[in-house]
Design a protein around this motif. Structure first.
Motif, PDB file in Angstrom:
ATOM      1  N   MET A  63      19.708 -29.671   4.535  1.00  0.00           N
ATOM      2  CA  MET A  63      19.269 -30.424   5.702  1.00  0.00           C
ATOM      3  C   MET A  63      20.073 -31.719   5.788  1.00  0.00           C
ATOM      4  O   MET A  63      20.153 -32.477   4.828  1.00  0.00           O
ATOM      5  CB  MET A  63      17.766 -30.741   5.585  1.00  0.00           C
ATOM      6  CG  MET A  63      17.186 -31.415   6.813  1.00  0.00           C
ATOM      7  SD  MET A  63      15.430 -31.826   6.610  1.00  0.00           S
ATOM      8  CE  MET A  63      14.722 -30.189   6.341  1.00  0.00           C
ATOM      9  N   ASN A  65      17.073 -36.841  17.473  1.00  0.00           N
ATOM     10  CA  ASN A  65      17.918 -35.916  16.710  1.00  0.00           C
ATOM     11  C   ASN A  65      18.584 -34.992  17.719  1.00  0.00           C
ATOM     12  O   ASN A  65      17.919 -34.221  18.411  1.00  0.00           O
ATOM     13  CB  ASN A  65      17.085 -35.115  15.715  1.00  0.00           C
ATOM     14  CG  ASN A  65      17.914 -34.070  14.979  1.00  0.00           C
ATOM     15  OD1 ASN A  65      19.149 -34.059  15.053  1.00  0.00           O
ATOM     16  ND2 ASN A  65      17.235 -33.180  14.262  1.00  0.00           N
ATOM     17  N   HIS A  98      20.806 -32.652  16.984  1.00  0.00           N
ATOM     18  CA  HIS A  98      21.185 -31.348  16.429  1.00  0.00           C
ATOM     19  C   HIS A  98      20.369 -30.265  17.113  1.00  0.00           C
ATOM     20  O   HIS A  98      19.145 -30.364  17.217  1.00  0.00           O
ATOM     21  CB  HIS A  98      20.952 -31.319  14.921  1.00  0.00           C
ATOM     22  CG  HIS A  98      21.780 -30.291  14.225  1.00  0.00           C
ATOM     23  ND1 HIS A  98      21.636 -28.939  14.452  1.00  0.00           N
ATOM     24  CD2 HIS A  98      22.767 -30.410  13.296  1.00  0.00           C
ATOM     25  CE1 HIS A  98      22.495 -28.259  13.694  1.00  0.00           C
ATOM     26  NE2 HIS A  98      23.199 -29.144  12.989  1.00  0.00           N
ATOM     27  N   THR A 123      19.846 -27.127  16.204  1.00  0.00           N
ATOM     28  CA  THR A 123      19.176 -26.121  15.384  1.00  0.00           C
ATOM     29  C   THR A 123      18.558 -26.671  14.103  1.00  0.00           C
ATOM     30  O   THR A 123      17.639 -26.059  13.554  1.00  0.00           O
ATOM     31  CB  THR A 123      20.154 -25.004  14.990  1.00  0.00           C
ATOM     32  OG1 THR A 123      21.280 -25.577  14.290  1.00  0.00           O
ATOM     33  CG2 THR A 123      20.643 -24.263  16.226  1.00  0.00           C
ATOM     34  N   ASP A 124      19.021 -27.820  13.611  1.00  0.00           N
ATOM     35  CA  ASP A 124      18.592 -28.296  12.294  1.00  0.00           C
ATOM     36  C   ASP A 124      17.793 -29.588  12.374  1.00  0.00           C
ATOM     37  O   ASP A 124      18.097 -30.483  13.180  1.00  0.00           O
ATOM     38  CB  ASP A 124      19.802 -28.561  11.394  1.00  0.00           C
ATOM     39  CG  ASP A 124      20.540 -27.284  11.024  1.00  0.00           C
ATOM     40  OD1 ASP A 124      20.021 -26.186  11.345  1.00  0.00           O
ATOM     41  OD2 ASP A 124      21.630 -27.386  10.434  1.00  0.00           O
ATOM     42  N   THR A 152      11.151 -36.745   8.649  1.00  0.00           N
ATOM     43  CA  THR A 152      11.914 -35.549   8.984  1.00  0.00           C
ATOM     44  C   THR A 152      11.854 -35.362  10.490  1.00  0.00           C
ATOM     45  O   THR A 152      10.770 -35.284  11.073  1.00  0.00           O
ATOM     46  CB  THR A 152      11.348 -34.314   8.277  1.00  0.00           C
ATOM     47  OG1 THR A 152      11.393 -34.520   6.864  1.00  0.00           O
ATOM     48  CG2 THR A 152      12.160 -33.076   8.633  1.00  0.00           C
ATOM     49  N   ALA A 187      14.754 -30.474  14.984  1.00  0.00           N
ATOM     50  CA  ALA A 187      15.938 -30.255  15.824  1.00  0.00           C
ATOM     51  C   ALA A 187      15.617 -30.594  17.272  1.00  0.00           C
ATOM     52  O   ALA A 187      14.512 -30.352  17.753  1.00  0.00           O
ATOM     53  CB  ALA A 187      16.393 -28.803  15.715  1.00  0.00           C
TER      54      ALA A 187
END
Length: 507
Positions: free
Chosen positions: A1, A428, A430, A432-433, A491, A494
């Motif tokens: 990650m 974020n 991104h 997909t992640d 955290t 995505a």
């Protein structure tokens, strides 16, 4: 990650949070006014015909200032059509959006609505088909206490006290060939400065916004600002900026990085204005009124317009975009950009409030609901308090077709010294992640804890809210956000926007 580090320091202050950052825009366009804020036959309508369900959502959204009555509409608008007995008001053609304007809602009605909504009004003047005298007349009607003809007319129309509007836009997008009364920069600069001087003669404390470019893609971008300000620099307080974003040819990566362009627009306008000020040996510093911004599926609108009927309808359905989770992430990121430039961007208006590229949707006689883009705006307006902090972000990057290499994350923070609260707003990009974020908090004296944390994200980034499913997309408590070892650890899902409020920092 992937992981990222956010550095923030209470001493690195950009500027106080400007409450005018959380502005909106009501234009006589499509269904923004009629069946948007105003629908006398609606079950929730109050005695003045305003939809109370839309009013409640406007208050929840946290709107502080509303630009009115346009937009392109204003460049052909005769303000006096919208005052006096409604039965006597003329129906006019609106050439900007090829529709009919009933003038049922005019200045007095809108000011009543603004009072109910608890918002300040930023009034746009018609410098397209009209000019100095019209600006003086409408200012007199709005702000002169009594004794003059137009002040007494306002009082006769039911508003005994002046409205006290402080901010006036000197026209709208006058660089655009689509604008009624479109002018060159020199022509507009002269008209703007003449109007500004006249208004200041009437009211030295008026706040004036001169038209900047209608977008950074305009061939005259920056040169327009430079020439206009050579005329008007000394007489105005701010220059406008406008920007709309959409995914092009399925390029989601570039779309998610739209705030990179907004940063560029703001920095370019600041540099241009400061250059003019330097040449004039002026100690004055102009601000930016970013009074039109949003996600707008412009290409879709242009295609629909090319096949539109040649009829002249009342309140047609125009650019009623249905927004996705991805759109909400981009809107949240654009708010981050506006906040981090709070030293110069002192007002901003998301376009528009209801139905027309809007965070609020409504149906005639039916429900009103929150679009996905409603949520990052409402939460940011509620939590951004105190001062904006200048942050440093160490994050992985990714390649985009439009903006080159950009960070996976973007963030800003605010700090309320009265309560000790620190709020971090982060996206974020991104697709997909998830990305883990760490933010050391040593500079804030310890004791901070996560008071609330909200994320807008979804396993289906194309998910939308509709009349049938108005809460398909809502902010959800952030799954992992905690303070341990003197640092925030979170955290970020995505393709997400997240706000984290840390409390307990006051000794």
């Amino acid at each position: 990650m992937p992981s990222a580090l956010l550095r923030l320091d209470p001493a690195r202050v950009v500027a106080p949070v400007s409450r005018r950052t959380f502005g909106s825009f009501v234009e006589h366009m499509g269904r923004c006014v009629y069946t948007g804020i105003f629908e006398p036959t609606h079950p929730t309508a109050d005695a003045d015909g305003f939809r109370q369900d839309v009013l409640a959502l406007t208050r929840e959204l946290g709107v502080t200032v509303v630009r009115y009555p346009g937009g392109n509409f204003v460049s052909g608008y005769r303000w006096e059509d919208g005052i006096g007995p409604v039965a006597d008001r003329p129906v006019r053609r609106d050439l900007a959006w090829r529709s009919l304007e009933s003038n049922e809602v005019g200045i007095d009605e809108f000011m009543r609505w603004a009072g109910k909504a608890g918002v300040e009004v930023m009034y746009a003047l018609n410098l397209g088909t009209r000019g100095v005298q019209e600006a003086l007349d409408v200012h007199e009607y709005l702000n002169q206490p009594d004794r003059t003809r137009l002040a007494e007319l306002r009082r006769a129309n039911g508003a005994d006290k002046p409205y006290g509007i402080r901010m006036f836009c000197l026209g709208n997008e006058m660089d655009g060939t689509w604008q009624l009364g479109h002018k060159t920069a020199g022509e507009y600069g002269r008209l703007a400065v003449e109007t500004a001087r006249a208004l200041r003669a009437a009211d030295p404390d008026v706040e004036l916004v001169v038209c900047g470019s209608s977008g950074s893609s305009m061939p005259t971008f920056a040169s327009w600002e430079a020439e206009v300000l050579e005329h008007a620099y000394d007489e105005v307080d701010a220059i406008s900026a406008h920007a709309y974003y959409e995914p092009v040819d399925g390029d989601v990566g570039s779309f998610l990085a739209s705030a990179v362009d907004m940063d560029h627009v703001i920095d370019s306008v600041i540099a241009t204005a400061d250059s003019v000020g330097a040449r004039r040996k002026s100690s004055k510093r102009l601000n930016i009124s970013f009074d039109e911004w949003n996600v707008w599926y412009l290409r879709r609108f242009m295609a629909e317009r090319d096949t539109a009927s040649t009829e002249w309808p009342f309140a047609p359905r125009v650019i009623e975009d249905c927004y996705t989770v991805t759109d909400a992430v981009v809107v949240g990121n654009l708010l981050i950009s506006l906040l981090r430039h709070s030293d110069r961007v002192t007002a901003a208006c998301q376009a528009q409030l209801v139905n027309v590229i809007a965070p609020i949707r409504s149906e005639p006689g039916g429900p009103a609901w929150r679009q996905t883009i409603f949520h990052p705006f409402a939460i940011t307006a509620r939590l951004a308090r105190g001062t904006v902090l200048r942050v440093e972000l160490e994050a992985p990057t990714y390649q985009t077709d439009r903006y080159g290499e950009v960070p996976l994350l973007d963030a800003v923070a605010t700090h309320d010294t009265g309560t000790g609260d620190v709020t971090i707003f982060v996206v974020n990009r991104h697709q997909t992640d998830a990305v883990t974020l760490s933010a050391p908090l040593a500079g804030f004296g310890g004791g901070l804890r996560v008071a609330e944390a909200w994320t807008v994200a979804d396993d289906d980034p194309s998910a939308t809210n509709t009349a049938e499913h108005p809460d398909r997309v809502v902010p959800r408590p952030a799954g992992h956000a905690e303070v341990t070892g003197g640092a925030l650890h979170a955290t970020l899902p995505a393709q997400s926007w997240t706000a984290i409020r840390l409390a307990g920092g006051v000794a």
